[in-house]
Design a protein around this motif. Structure first.
Motif, PDB file in Angstrom:
ATOM      1  N   SER A  22      65.125  56.144 -17.181  1.00 21.88           N
ATOM      2  CA  SER A  22      64.188  56.406 -18.284  1.00 21.88           C
ATOM      3  C   SER A  22      64.935  56.832 -19.545  1.00 21.88           C
ATOM      4  O   SER A  22      64.558  56.471 -20.668  1.00 21.88           O
ATOM      5  CB  SER A  22      63.181  57.487 -17.879  1.00 21.88           C
ATOM      6  OG  SER A  22      63.833  58.707 -17.618  1.00 21.88           O
ATOM      7  N   ARG A  23      66.037  57.576 -19.368  1.00 24.57           N
ATOM      8  CA  ARG A  23      66.840  58.005 -20.507  1.00 24.57           C
ATOM      9  C   ARG A  23      67.522  56.812 -21.171  1.00 24.57           C
ATOM     10  O   ARG A  23      67.585  56.706 -22.398  1.00 24.57           O
ATOM     11  CB  ARG A  23      67.884  59.020 -20.031  1.00 24.57           C
ATOM     12  CG  ARG A  23      68.638  59.718 -21.140  1.00 24.57           C
ATOM     13  CD  ARG A  23      69.340  60.948 -20.584  1.00 24.57           C
ATOM     14  NE  ARG A  23      70.269  61.503 -21.547  1.00 24.57           N
ATOM     15  CZ  ARG A  23      71.564  61.234 -21.592  1.00 24.57           C
ATOM     16  NH1 ARG A  23      72.082  60.405 -20.705  1.00 24.57           N
ATOM     17  NH2 ARG A  23      72.356  61.781 -22.501  1.00 24.57           N
ATOM     18  N   SER A  24      68.013  55.877 -20.352  1.00 24.47           N
ATOM     19  CA  SER A  24      68.647  54.677 -20.897  1.00 24.47           C
ATOM     20  C   SER A  24      67.644  53.821 -21.653  1.00 24.47           C
ATOM     21  O   SER A  24      67.948  53.263 -22.709  1.00 24.47           O
ATOM     22  CB  SER A  24      69.273  53.853 -19.763  1.00 24.47           C
ATOM     23  OG  SER A  24      70.268  54.595 -19.096  1.00 24.47           O
ATOM     24  N   GLU A  25      66.426  53.724 -21.103  1.00 23.92           N
ATOM     25  CA  GLU A  25      65.378  52.961 -21.782  1.00 23.92           C
ATOM     26  C   GLU A  25      65.030  53.573 -23.125  1.00 23.92           C
ATOM     27  O   GLU A  25      64.882  52.879 -24.127  1.00 23.92           O
ATOM     28  CB  GLU A  25      64.115  52.915 -20.908  1.00 23.92           C
ATOM     29  CG  GLU A  25      64.102  51.780 -19.923  1.00 23.92           C
ATOM     30  CD  GLU A  25      62.776  51.718 -19.177  1.00 23.92           C
ATOM     31  OE1 GLU A  25      61.720  51.985 -19.781  1.00 23.92           O
ATOM     32  OE2 GLU A  25      62.818  51.435 -17.984  1.00 23.92           O
ATOM     33  N   ALA A  26      64.908  54.906 -23.143  1.00 22.63           N
ATOM     34  CA  ALA A  26      64.568  55.594 -24.390  1.00 22.63           C
ATOM     35  C   ALA A  26      65.648  55.375 -25.446  1.00 22.63           C
ATOM     36  O   ALA A  26      65.357  55.122 -26.617  1.00 22.63           O
ATOM     37  CB  ALA A  26      64.379  57.084 -24.124  1.00 22.63           C
ATOM     38  N   LEU A  27      66.921  55.438 -25.040  1.00 21.80           N
ATOM     39  CA  LEU A  27      68.021  55.216 -25.989  1.00 21.80           C
ATOM     40  C   LEU A  27      68.031  53.779 -26.486  1.00 21.80           C
ATOM     41  O   LEU A  27      68.298  53.510 -27.660  1.00 21.80           O
ATOM     42  CB  LEU A  27      69.360  55.533 -25.306  1.00 21.80           C
ATOM     43  CG  LEU A  27      69.664  57.022 -25.089  1.00 21.80           C
ATOM     44  CD1 LEU A  27      70.925  57.189 -24.241  1.00 21.80           C
ATOM     45  CD2 LEU A  27      69.849  57.731 -26.436  1.00 21.80           C
ATOM     46  N   PHE A  28      67.701  52.817 -25.597  1.00 17.28           N
ATOM     47  CA  PHE A  28      67.681  51.413 -25.971  1.00 17.28           C
ATOM     48  C   PHE A  28      66.608  51.157 -27.038  1.00 17.28           C
ATOM     49  O   PHE A  28      66.852  50.522 -28.059  1.00 17.28           O
ATOM     50  CB  PHE A  28      67.433  50.545 -24.735  1.00 17.28           C
ATOM     51  CG  PHE A  28      67.234  49.099 -25.041  1.00 17.28           C
ATOM     52  CD1 PHE A  28      68.322  48.280 -25.331  1.00 17.28           C
ATOM     53  CD2 PHE A  28      65.955  48.542 -25.066  1.00 17.28           C
ATOM     54  CE1 PHE A  28      68.146  46.942 -25.632  1.00 17.28           C
ATOM     55  CE2 PHE A  28      65.766  47.200 -25.377  1.00 17.28           C
ATOM     56  CZ  PHE A  28      66.859  46.397 -25.653  1.00 17.28           C
ATOM     57  N   PHE A  29      65.401  51.669 -26.791  1.00 16.76           N
ATOM     58  CA  PHE A  29      64.301  51.448 -27.754  1.00 16.76           C
ATOM     59  C   PHE A  29      64.563  52.187 -29.072  1.00 16.76           C
ATOM     60  O   PHE A  29      64.181  51.735 -30.141  1.00 16.76           O
ATOM     61  CB  PHE A  29      62.979  51.894 -27.150  1.00 16.76           C
ATOM     62  CG  PHE A  29      62.436  50.931 -26.131  1.00 16.76           C
ATOM     63  CD1 PHE A  29      62.141  49.626 -26.488  1.00 16.76           C
ATOM     64  CD2 PHE A  29      62.250  51.317 -24.823  1.00 16.76           C
ATOM     65  CE1 PHE A  29      61.642  48.718 -25.553  1.00 16.76           C
ATOM     66  CE2 PHE A  29      61.758  50.423 -23.876  1.00 16.76           C
ATOM     67  CZ  PHE A  29      61.462  49.113 -24.237  1.00 16.76           C
ATOM     68  N   HIS A  30      65.229  53.335 -28.972  1.00 14.42           N
ATOM     69  CA  HIS A  30      65.535  54.103 -30.173  1.00 14.42           C
ATOM     70  C   HIS A  30      66.498  53.329 -31.086  1.00 14.42           C
ATOM     71  O   HIS A  30      66.324  53.274 -32.302  1.00 14.42           O
ATOM     72  CB  HIS A  30      66.142  55.449 -29.795  1.00 14.42           C
ATOM     73  CG  HIS A  30      66.575  56.261 -30.981  1.00 14.42           C
ATOM     74  ND1 HIS A  30      65.684  56.891 -31.816  1.00 14.42           N
ATOM     75  CD2 HIS A  30      67.833  56.544 -31.462  1.00 14.42           C
ATOM     76  CE1 HIS A  30      66.349  57.527 -32.776  1.00 14.42           C
ATOM     77  NE2 HIS A  30      67.663  57.334 -32.569  1.00 14.42           N
ATOM     78  N   HIS A  31      67.516  52.685 -30.464  1.00 19.24           N
ATOM     79  CA  HIS A  31      68.508  51.960 -31.265  1.00 19.24           C
ATOM     80  C   HIS A  31      67.980  50.613 -31.752  1.00 19.24           C
ATOM     81  O   HIS A  31      68.443  50.090 -32.755  1.00 19.24           O
ATOM     82  CB  HIS A  31      69.789  51.759 -30.439  1.00 19.24           C
ATOM     83  CG  HIS A  31      70.571  53.031 -30.268  1.00 19.24           C
ATOM     84  ND1 HIS A  31      71.116  53.694 -31.338  1.00 19.24           N
ATOM     85  CD2 HIS A  31      70.903  53.736 -29.165  1.00 19.24           C
ATOM     86  CE1 HIS A  31      71.753  54.777 -30.909  1.00 19.24           C
ATOM     87  NE2 HIS A  31      71.627  54.830 -29.590  1.00 19.24           N
ATOM     88  N   SER A  32      67.024  50.037 -30.985  1.00 19.39           N
ATOM     89  CA  SER A  32      66.492  48.744 -31.394  1.00 19.39           C
ATOM     90  C   SER A  32      65.358  48.905 -32.404  1.00 19.39           C
ATOM     91  O   SER A  32      65.063  48.011 -33.158  1.00 19.39           O
ATOM     92  CB  SER A  32      65.987  47.970 -30.172  1.00 19.39           C
ATOM     93  OG  SER A  32      64.970  48.684 -29.527  1.00 19.39           O
ATOM     94  N   ARG A  54      65.971  57.842 -11.424  1.00 17.56           N
ATOM     95  CA  ARG A  54      64.783  57.589 -12.254  1.00 17.56           C
ATOM     96  C   ARG A  54      64.958  58.207 -13.640  1.00 17.56           C
ATOM     97  O   ARG A  54      64.642  57.599 -14.663  1.00 17.56           O
ATOM     98  CB  ARG A  54      63.532  58.174 -11.577  1.00 17.56           C
ATOM     99  CG  ARG A  54      63.010  57.392 -10.400  1.00 17.56           C
ATOM    100  CD  ARG A  54      62.289  56.145 -10.873  1.00 17.56           C
ATOM    101  NE  ARG A  54      61.124  56.477 -11.666  1.00 17.56           N
ATOM    102  CZ  ARG A  54      59.862  56.310 -11.264  1.00 17.56           C
ATOM    103  NH1 ARG A  54      59.635  55.825 -10.071  1.00 17.56           N
ATOM    104  NH2 ARG A  54      58.856  56.612 -12.052  1.00 17.56           N
ATOM    105  N   TRP A  55      65.455  59.448 -13.668  1.00 16.40           N
ATOM    106  CA  TRP A  55      65.676  60.125 -14.945  1.00 16.40           C
ATOM    107  C   TRP A  55      66.722  59.391 -15.778  1.00 16.40           C
ATOM    108  O   TRP A  55      66.561  59.213 -16.989  1.00 16.40           O
ATOM    109  CB  TRP A  55      66.145  61.556 -14.685  1.00 16.40           C
ATOM    110  CG  TRP A  55      66.510  62.302 -15.931  1.00 16.40           C
ATOM    111  CD1 TRP A  55      65.670  62.851 -16.849  1.00 16.40           C
ATOM    112  CD2 TRP A  55      67.844  62.565 -16.403  1.00 16.40           C
ATOM    113  NE1 TRP A  55      66.374  63.442 -17.859  1.00 16.40           N
ATOM    114  CE2 TRP A  55      67.715  63.279 -17.619  1.00 16.40           C
ATOM    115  CE3 TRP A  55      69.112  62.275 -15.918  1.00 16.40           C
ATOM    116  CZ2 TRP A  55      68.823  63.705 -18.350  1.00 16.40           C
ATOM    117  CZ3 TRP A  55      70.214  62.694 -16.643  1.00 16.40           C
ATOM    118  CH2 TRP A  55      70.062  63.402 -17.835  1.00 16.40           C
ATOM    119  N   ARG A  56      67.781  58.927 -15.127  1.00 15.86           N
ATOM    120  CA  ARG A  56      68.828  58.208 -15.850  1.00 15.86           C
ATOM    121  C   ARG A  56      68.298  56.895 -16.424  1.00 15.86           C
ATOM    122  O   ARG A  56      68.623  56.517 -17.558  1.00 15.86           O
ATOM    123  CB  ARG A  56      69.996  57.936 -14.902  1.00 15.86           C
ATOM    124  CG  ARG A  56      71.240  57.416 -15.599  1.00 15.86           C
ATOM    125  CD  ARG A  56      72.283  57.024 -14.572  1.00 15.86           C
ATOM    126  NE  ARG A  56      73.585  56.790 -15.174  1.00 15.86           N
ATOM    127  CZ  ARG A  56      74.605  56.256 -14.550  1.00 15.86           C
ATOM    128  NH1 ARG A  56      74.474  55.911 -13.267  1.00 15.86           N
ATOM    129  NH2 ARG A  56      75.764  56.067 -15.147  1.00 15.86           N
TER     130      ARG A  56
END
Length: 343
Positions: free
Chosen positions: A333-343, A329-331
């Motif tokens: 959510s972290r991937s989602e946060a990085l995706f939205f940050h770069h987009s 779950r943590w991984r």
């Protein structure tokens, strides 16, 4: 013509039966650990370990045992530093095993976790466990060679299956972290009462390896289900053995259990469970049966002690399941946060 999978099942059953006969017949120290190590060697795919490679493994194993003994004063006098160093070494061992695909990594992890815990309790126990682990590897190599001689694989170089691709460094690092976080808390708990938690340590190591190969969706069924399956197999063997308790019946009942689980482990009989499920079930059966036999020999209440061990193993499996779920779950959510940050 016997199929290769059928031969693998027969090698496991015959080899494990011979290991039981040697370990219990010669009254070796901690015979169930000898049988457990032999089983790990027997489940290794491919031909038996050649003598030269066995020497290399023995040297590496001896070095790890020495390191485990040296960890004892560190854990006694500088507990936090000792636990952190243990975590780093466990991570390195898991990472090495995942990158190389060597199933014998479990033996190294068992050795490194059992020896320091035993050393905190009693130095004599360190010697007994070290001898049991070393003899287990030797017995596994011996019975593996014997069973391969009776049920050899066909020599067909052209039909060699392609090796599965090795996980990337990032994937191996993540899986190693999961395994370390499953094992380390139980290792710390075992330091408080080593004699009670020794069996739990071995169970947790197998769960740590299994947790690395399962996903979140099937983690509960794999980790908890295999634990309960192993407990059920141990119960059947125990009641069968109680009808006629002697060494030969112990050997035959364990061989029967190995045939039944091995047919599913090597896909002779198709099931919805993975091979790691059946491997872990066999390991659980041996870990539960060994102490139960020792309790019976010393006049202790077998069923009550075994019930406590089963509850402990179920608790450890639930913890491993929760760890896998939380980390994934943590991984995510972290991937989602990085995706939205770069987009």
């Amino acid at each position: 013509m016997i199929a290769p999978a059928d031969k693998a099942v027969l090698r496991l059953a015959v080899g494990l039966g011979l290991a039981v006969l040697i370990a219990y017949g010669l009254a070796l120290s901690l015979p169930y650990i000898v049988c457990l190590m032999a089983m790990v060697v027997l489940c290794k795919p491919g031909p038996p370990i050649p003598p030269a490679k066995a020497v290399v493994i023995a040297l590496l194993f001896a070095g790890l045992l020495v390191m485990g003994v040296l960890m004892v004063p560190l854990l006694e006098n500088y507990a936090l530093a000792g636990v952190l160093l243990t975590g780093v070494i466990l991570y390195a061992l898991f990472f090495f095993g995942i990158r190389t695909g060597n199933p014998l990594t479990m033996i190294l992890v068992v050795a490194f976790t059992l020896i320091p815990v035993a050393g905190v309790a009693d130095q004599a126990l360190v010697t007994a466990i070290s001898v049991a682990l070393a003899v287990g590897i030797a017995v596994g190599s011996l019975v593996g060679g014997f069973s391969h001689a009776f049920f050899p694989d066909a020599q067909e170089p052209a039909a060699k299956a392609a090796k599965p691709p090795r996980p990337s460094r990032e994937t191996a690092s993540w899986i190693a972290l999961r395994g370390t976080l499953v094992v380390l808390p139980v290792f710390v708990l075992a330091l408080t009462d080593p004699s009670f938690y020794l069996a739990a340590i071995m169970k947790t190591v197998s769960l740590g390896q299994q947790a690395g190969s399962t996903d979140t969706r099937s983690a509960g069924r794999e980790l908890l289900g295999s634990t309960l399956m192993g407990a059920g197999m141990a119960l059947v063997v125990w009641f069968g053995l109680s009808l006629w308790p002697n060494l030969w019946m112990l050997m035959l009942w364990i061989m029967a259990a190995a045939l039944w689980a091995g047919a599913r482990l090597f896909r002779v009989k198709a099931t919805t469970f993975s091979p790691s499920f059946w491997n872990n079930a066999l390991i659980t059966m041996l870990i539960l049966l060994g102490p139960a036999i020792e309790d019976s020999a010393s006049g202790k209440g077998v069923l009550a002690a075994s019930a406590v061990r089963v509850c402990l193993f179920v608790g450890v499996a639930l913890y491993a399941w929760a760890t896998v779920w939380l980390l994934e779950r943590w991984r995510a959510s972290r991937s989602e946060a990085l995706f939205f940050h770069h987009s």
